[in-house]
Scaffold this motif. Sequence first.
Motif, PDB file in Angstrom:
ATOM      1  N   LYS A 148       3.215   1.395  61.646  1.00 32.07           N
ATOM      2  CA  LYS A 148       3.981   0.177  61.894  1.00 32.07           C
ATOM      3  C   LYS A 148       4.151   0.004  63.396  1.00 32.07           C
ATOM      4  O   LYS A 148       4.343   0.987  64.126  1.00 32.07           O
ATOM      5  CB  LYS A 148       5.327   0.206  61.177  1.00 32.07           C
ATOM      6  N   VAL A 149       4.048  -1.261  63.832  1.00 27.58           N
ATOM      7  CA  VAL A 149       4.099  -1.569  65.265  1.00 27.58           C
ATOM      8  C   VAL A 149       5.003  -2.784  65.449  1.00 27.58           C
ATOM      9  O   VAL A 149       4.852  -3.787  64.737  1.00 27.58           O
ATOM     10  CB  VAL A 149       2.680  -1.907  65.798  1.00 27.58           C
ATOM     11  N   ASP A 150       5.937  -2.708  66.395  1.00 30.82           N
ATOM     12  CA  ASP A 150       6.743  -3.883  66.715  1.00 30.82           C
ATOM     13  C   ASP A 150       5.813  -4.975  67.241  1.00 30.82           C
ATOM     14  O   ASP A 150       4.993  -4.708  68.134  1.00 30.82           O
ATOM     15  CB  ASP A 150       7.797  -3.517  67.778  1.00 30.82           C
ATOM     16  N   HIS A 151       5.912  -6.190  66.692  1.00 30.48           N
ATOM     17  CA  HIS A 151       4.945  -7.234  67.051  1.00 30.48           C
ATOM     18  C   HIS A 151       4.995  -7.583  68.537  1.00 30.48           C
ATOM     19  O   HIS A 151       4.021  -8.072  69.098  1.00 30.48           O
ATOM     20  CB  HIS A 151       5.159  -8.493  66.204  1.00 30.48           C
ATOM     21  N   ARG A 152       6.125  -7.282  69.212  1.00 26.13           N
ATOM     22  CA  ARG A 152       6.233  -7.636  70.634  1.00 26.13           C
ATOM     23  C   ARG A 152       5.352  -6.758  71.511  1.00 26.13           C
ATOM     24  O   ARG A 152       5.071  -7.109  72.651  1.00 26.13           O
ATOM     25  CB  ARG A 152       7.706  -7.539  71.085  1.00 26.13           C
ATOM     26  N   ILE A 153       4.911  -5.618  71.004  1.00 27.55           N
ATOM     27  CA  ILE A 153       4.051  -4.753  71.827  1.00 27.55           C
ATOM     28  C   ILE A 153       2.617  -4.665  71.288  1.00 27.55           C
ATOM     29  O   ILE A 153       1.802  -3.912  71.805  1.00 27.55           O
ATOM     30  CB  ILE A 153       4.653  -3.337  71.987  1.00 27.55           C
ATOM     31  N   ALA A 154       2.334  -5.451  70.248  1.00 29.93           N
ATOM     32  CA  ALA A 154       0.952  -5.482  69.733  1.00 29.93           C
ATOM     33  C   ALA A 154       0.143  -6.471  70.569  1.00 29.93           C
ATOM     34  O   ALA A 154       0.655  -7.515  70.977  1.00 29.93           O
ATOM     35  CB  ALA A 154       0.952  -5.912  68.271  1.00 29.93           C
ATOM     36  N   ILE A 186      12.462  -2.206  74.387  1.00 33.63           N
ATOM     37  CA  ILE A 186      11.342  -2.935  73.768  1.00 33.63           C
ATOM     38  C   ILE A 186      10.926  -4.150  74.607  1.00 33.63           C
ATOM     39  O   ILE A 186       9.743  -4.472  74.696  1.00 33.63           O
ATOM     40  CB  ILE A 186      11.671  -3.319  72.294  1.00 33.63           C
ATOM     41  N   GLU A 187      11.890  -4.795  75.278  1.00 36.62           N
ATOM     42  CA  GLU A 187      11.532  -5.954  76.104  1.00 36.62           C
ATOM     43  C   GLU A 187      10.703  -5.510  77.307  1.00 36.62           C
ATOM     44  O   GLU A 187       9.747  -6.195  77.699  1.00 36.62           O
ATOM     45  CB  GLU A 187      12.789  -6.714  76.565  1.00 36.62           C
ATOM     46  N   GLU A 188      11.071  -4.381  77.898  1.00 29.68           N
ATOM     47  CA  GLU A 188      10.292  -3.870  79.046  1.00 29.68           C
ATOM     48  C   GLU A 188       8.885  -3.458  78.586  1.00 29.68           C
ATOM     49  O   GLU A 188       7.900  -3.694  79.278  1.00 29.68           O
ATOM     50  CB  GLU A 188      11.019  -2.684  79.687  1.00 29.68           C
ATOM     51  N   LYS A 189       8.812  -2.851  77.408  1.00 26.48           N
ATOM     52  CA  LYS A 189       7.493  -2.474  76.878  1.00 26.48           C
ATOM     53  C   LYS A 189       6.667  -3.727  76.574  1.00 26.48           C
ATOM     54  O   LYS A 189       5.457  -3.763  76.799  1.00 26.48           O
ATOM     55  CB  LYS A 189       7.640  -1.626  75.615  1.00 26.48           C
ATOM     56  N   ALA A 190       7.346  -4.751  76.067  1.00 29.23           N
ATOM     57  CA  ALA A 190       6.646  -6.007  75.743  1.00 29.23           C
ATOM     58  C   ALA A 190       6.088  -6.646  77.015  1.00 29.23           C
ATOM     59  O   ALA A 190       4.976  -7.202  77.003  1.00 29.23           O
ATOM     60  CB  ALA A 190       7.595  -6.971  75.036  1.00 29.23           C
ATOM     61  N   ALA A 191       6.822  -6.537  78.128  1.00 26.06           N
ATOM     62  CA  ALA A 191       6.340  -7.115  79.400  1.00 26.06           C
ATOM     63  C   ALA A 191       5.070  -6.390  79.838  1.00 26.06           C
ATOM     64  O   ALA A 191       4.119  -7.014  80.337  1.00 26.06           O
ATOM     65  CB  ALA A 191       7.429  -7.004  80.462  1.00 26.06           C
ATOM     66  N   ILE A 192       5.023  -5.069  79.634  1.00 26.09           N
ATOM     67  CA  ILE A 192       3.822  -4.301  79.994  1.00 26.09           C
ATOM     68  C   ILE A 192       2.646  -4.715  79.095  1.00 26.09           C
ATOM     69  O   ILE A 192       1.519  -4.891  79.554  1.00 26.09           O
ATOM     70  CB  ILE A 192       4.096  -2.786  79.890  1.00 26.09           C
ATOM     71  N   ALA A 193       2.928  -4.901  77.808  1.00 25.05           N
ATOM     72  CA  ALA A 193       1.861  -5.320  76.881  1.00 25.05           C
ATOM     73  C   ALA A 193       1.320  -6.706  77.270  1.00 25.05           C
ATOM     74  O   ALA A 193       0.114  -6.948  77.218  1.00 25.05           O
ATOM     75  CB  ALA A 193       2.385  -5.332  75.445  1.00 25.05           C
ATOM     76  N   ARG A 194       2.221  -7.605  77.701  1.00 20.98           N
ATOM     77  CA  ARG A 194       1.764  -8.951  78.113  1.00 20.98           C
ATOM     78  C   ARG A 194       0.905  -8.873  79.377  1.00 20.98           C
ATOM     79  O   ARG A 194      -0.128  -9.545  79.483  1.00 20.98           O
ATOM     80  CB  ARG A 194       2.965  -9.883  78.351  1.00 20.98           C
ATOM     81  N   ALA A 195       1.332  -8.051  80.340  1.00 21.04           N
ATOM     82  CA  ALA A 195       0.548  -7.902  81.583  1.00 21.04           C
ATOM     83  C   ALA A 195      -0.833  -7.332  81.248  1.00 21.04           C
ATOM     84  O   ALA A 195      -1.854  -7.759  81.792  1.00 21.04           O
ATOM     85  CB  ALA A 195       1.285  -6.987  82.558  1.00 21.04           C
ATOM     86  N   PHE A 196      -0.860  -6.396  80.307  1.00 24.34           N
ATOM     87  CA  PHE A 196      -2.114  -5.776  79.859  1.00 24.34           C
ATOM     88  C   PHE A 196      -3.027  -6.840  79.235  1.00 24.34           C
ATOM     89  O   PHE A 196      -4.224  -6.920  79.549  1.00 24.34           O
ATOM     90  CB  PHE A 196      -1.747  -4.686  78.852  1.00 24.34           C
ATOM     91  N   ALA A 197      -2.440  -7.683  78.376  1.00 24.02           N
ATOM     92  CA  ALA A 197      -3.239  -8.728  77.715  1.00 24.02           C
ATOM     93  C   ALA A 197      -3.797  -9.715  78.744  1.00 24.02           C
ATOM     94  O   ALA A 197      -4.946 -10.152  78.647  1.00 24.02           O
ATOM     95  CB  ALA A 197      -2.386  -9.460  76.673  1.00 24.02           C
ATOM     96  N   SER A 198      -2.999 -10.056  79.766  1.00 17.90           N
ATOM     97  CA  SER A 198      -3.452 -11.079  80.731  1.00 17.90           C
ATOM     98  C   SER A 198      -4.397 -10.504  81.775  1.00 17.90           C
ATOM     99  O   SER A 198      -5.325 -11.186  82.192  1.00 17.90           O
ATOM    100  CB  SER A 198      -2.276 -11.671  81.518  1.00 17.90           C
ATOM    101  N   HIS A 199      -4.136  -9.273  82.239  1.00 15.37           N
ATOM    102  CA  HIS A 199      -4.866  -8.782  83.412  1.00 15.37           C
ATOM    103  C   HIS A 199      -5.928  -7.739  83.104  1.00 15.37           C
ATOM    104  O   HIS A 199      -6.818  -7.526  83.918  1.00 15.37           O
ATOM    105  CB  HIS A 199      -3.874  -8.194  84.436  1.00 15.37           C
TER     106      HIS A 199
END
Length: 322
Positions: A95-101, A265-278
């Motif tokens: 199971k994965v929180d959708h904010r970090i997938a 989780i919000e800080e982890k989500a920000a890292i996941a978003r940066a990963f997706a974009s960059h």
Amino acid sequence: MKGLIVDDSTPDKPRLMLAHIPKPKISESELLIRVRVSGLNRSDLGLTPDHYAPNTVVGTELAGEVVEVGASCSGFSEGDRVMALSSGSHAEFAKVDHRIAVKLPDDIDWQTAASLPAWFMTAYDALITQGKLRAGETVLIQGITSGVGQAAAQLAKLNGAKTVIGVARSQDKLDQLTSEEVDQTFAMKDGWAEAVREATGGQGVDLIIDMVGGGALNGNLQALAICGRMVAVGRLGGASDTLDIGMLAFKRAQITGVTFRSRNIEEKAAIARAFASHIIPLVVAGKLKPRIDRIAQLAEAGAAQELMRDNKHFGKILLAIV
Ligand SMILES: NC(=O)c1ccc[n+]([C@@H]2O[C@H](COP(=O)([O-])OP(=O)(O)OC[C@H]3O[C@@H](n4cnc5c(N)ncnc54)[C@H](OP(=O)(O)O)[C@@H]3O)[C@@H](O)[C@H]2O)c1
């Protein structure tokens, strides 16, 4: 389902062990993933009861398909291909929180995908977000033969570093690095920091990304330019060292560190978003390439863990799940 738990009957060498455990149940903010491939990481080596609960699936990164979507998850559907830095990855389902997938483009295969999150999220955070790399700077990657080290080196090159210098113990692994990763390498032996200073015309380097920690600290400080920055990422050489405060003051250096464990989780989500974009677009374009050492089966995880413990790998060790 099948998954890996920890056999801690030999506490100094906890071993990954195949077990049959219940399939996870998701909350409304989670996705259930059928895991295709998971990545083995250093965090799978030093597993202590502080890091896992008994009979809990271990593992921290995965690539797979969404098979169930929690009620409050927006933006995901069954069948989506995703990757994530998330616990419980060494199993048939996680199971994965959708904010970090992170959604996976069709042109990234499962193996590449499972090699990306831990190394490239960490390297991006260390080099760009915390290290604030500027174009034209000289970067030293301490422990460049590690996966995070290779990822940081590739990213430094693509983000305008003038020179990327790599330091590591193994000459054999240093020799296999490419010009897309590094400009100059130094084996970590006596005098390496002076050699780096000489190679930079006596200036030292602007930014160090450090995977080694203990044993490397004062050499790193010596190799750093006046007003240089260092980001502590790993502790391959140990978690403590003695800081030469005089040298720190003389260099007017800045030292910071990165970890995921203390982030919400919000800080982890920000890292996941940066990963997706960059990161993801550069992988699709073939400009970032994780080095893969081997793909093992779940039942071979204990042996793969030994290989990593003995530093015999060079690149990611993956576990094929489905
Ligand atoms: N802060 C974070 O958020 C974060 C995230 C991911 C990983 N990490 C940490 O970053 C480090 C690297 O992880 P990784 O997955 O990239 O490692 P890895 O791919 O398993 O590579 C490890 C390599 O480091 C070298 N090494 C081992 N012990 C060493 C020592 N005492 N001194 C110098 N080099 C040593 C070995 O190569 P040689 O044969 O050249 O010695 C080994 O092959 C680990 O400490 C890990 O826990 C931190």
